[in-house]
Write an enzyme that holds these catalytic residues in place. Structure first.
Site, PDB file in Angstrom:
ATOM      1  CE  LYS A   1      -3.795   0.281   2.486  1.00 54.36           C
ATOM      2  NZ  LYS A   1      -4.641   0.164   3.709  1.00 54.36           N
TER       3      LYS A   1
ATOM      4  CE1 TYR B   1      10.837  -1.479  -0.136  1.00 55.28           C
ATOM      5  CE2 TYR B   1      12.556  -2.666  -1.303  1.00 55.28           C
ATOM      6  CZ  TYR B   1      12.119  -1.537  -0.635  1.00 55.28           C
ATOM      7  OH  TYR B   1      12.965  -0.465  -0.483  1.00 55.28           O
TER       8      TYR B   1
ATOM      9  CB  THR C   1      21.740   2.538   2.604  1.00 50.35           C
ATOM     10  OG1 THR C   1      21.716   2.747   1.192  1.00 50.35           O
ATOM     11  CG2 THR C   1      22.340   3.760   3.270  1.00 50.35           C
TER      12      THR C   1
END
Ligand code: UDP
Length: 314
Positions: free
Chosen positions: A93, A147, A177
């Site tokens: 979402k 994702y 990261t």
């Protein structure tokens, strides 16, 4: 009057570092977050700052912001495979509905828009290293698909708002990261390894550890994002550190730098875990004059220091 920017996911790891940087650059910053994976601890040092505001809001719902905005930086999303497993629908979402709301706001305000996209759009890549022109190898129905597909949709929607509505959009494809403020329970490799080492628990390497990732320290990442925000680029840009490490090397390095004596144990490799990952950053180098400068070991040392402050003494 200072120009004002909105950072969605502003209480998260990357979002909060971006808020710091944007304030340093002289912007007024509105951070928005539903605190699903973010925490106001990451913003506690900013709460007395007159140029900083925090709004508790879930950006999958209509976003109301009063007054002008210079830019909307859309960084709200769960960002760890553990989170995709626990929050699959929220992940879908925020990448789809949340990106729509954030783009709609940018359009209404005549603001720039920057999407935090991901190397996951390349999936388990068949081309190595990955240039922006690569279309990727994604399993839409696997555990990471929530994702990957949300971010792929987010990129498509961003380009549509650019082409159809003329919004000044930018897309950063962010590679792995790390740095201070990652959640202790984040579940990704570096936070897991540091937490395990500090607790004297076995360090869990999934599979044989020969799979690779290219890890970028957060200050380098933020520099790349800021340069992209100020640029006139609209196509996706890889932002990451091309220095590629095996996961096993990372586990050993974390163990050495913490001084821990915990053993390294092997656990099953998660489904669809990408075999390799390394950004081709020629575009960022040429068009943004950007490249990472922080030594990985130095970055890990800084991250360990931050974790030491937050991990309760054993
Ligand atoms: N990994 C690992 N042990 C852990 C967590 C992750 O060996 O405790 C591995 C994972 O299987 C992957 C790599 O480290 O190969 C990076 O995983 P992470 O979850 O950090 O991010 P990803 O790049 O897969 O999204």
């Amino acid at each position: 009057m200072k120009e004002r920017v909105l950072v969605t996911g502003g209480a998260g790891f990357l979002g909060s570092h971006l808020c710091d940087r944007l304030l340093q650059e002289g912007f007024a910053v509105l951070a928005m977050d539903n605190l699903l994976t973010g925490t106001t601890d990451n913003l506690a040092h900013l709460l007395g700052n007159r140029d900083f505001e925090f709004a508790f809001h879930d950006v999958t719902n209509y976003i109301y912001v009063e007054g002008p905005l210079f830019a909307v930086l859309h960084f709200a999303s769960p960002a760890s495979p553990r989170d995709y497993a626990e929050l699959p629908i929220q992940t879908l979402k925020v990448g789809s509905l949340g990106t729509h709301k954030a783009l709609g706001l940018a359009k209404a305000k005549g603001a720039r828009f920057l999407l935090a996209s991901t190397s996951e759009v390349y999936g388990d890549p068949l081309l190595h290293p990955q240039p922006e022109s690569y279309w990727g190898n994604v399993n839409p129905v696997g555990p990471r698909g929530v994702y990957d597909e949300a971010k792929r949709f987010a990129e498509a929607l961003t380009m549509a708002y650019h082409r159809y509505h003329g919004v000044d959009t930018k897309i950063a494809r962010i590679f792995n990261t790390f740095g201070p403020r990652m959640r202790l329970e984040d579940g990704r490799a570096i936070p897991n390894f540091i937490l395990q080492a500090l607790r004297g628990e076995p360090i869990t390497v999934y599979g044989d550890g020969t799979q690779t990732r290219s890890f970028c320290f957060v200050s380098d990442l933020v520099e790349g994002i800021y340069r992209l925000l100020r640029s006139d680029l609209h196509e996706p840009v890889n932002v990451g550190n091309p220095e590629e490490w095996t996961v096993l090397r990372m586990a050993e390095t974390v163990r050495d730098l913490t001084g821990a004596s915990a053993p390294i144990v092997h656990e099953p490799l998660p489904v669809d875990d990408p075999r390799v990952r390394q950004p081709n950053i020629a575009l960022a180098r040429e068009r943004l004059g950007w490249r990472p400068v922080v030594d990985i070991r130095e970055g890990i040392r800084k991250t360990i220091e931050d974790f030491r402050r937050r991990v309760p003494a054993q």
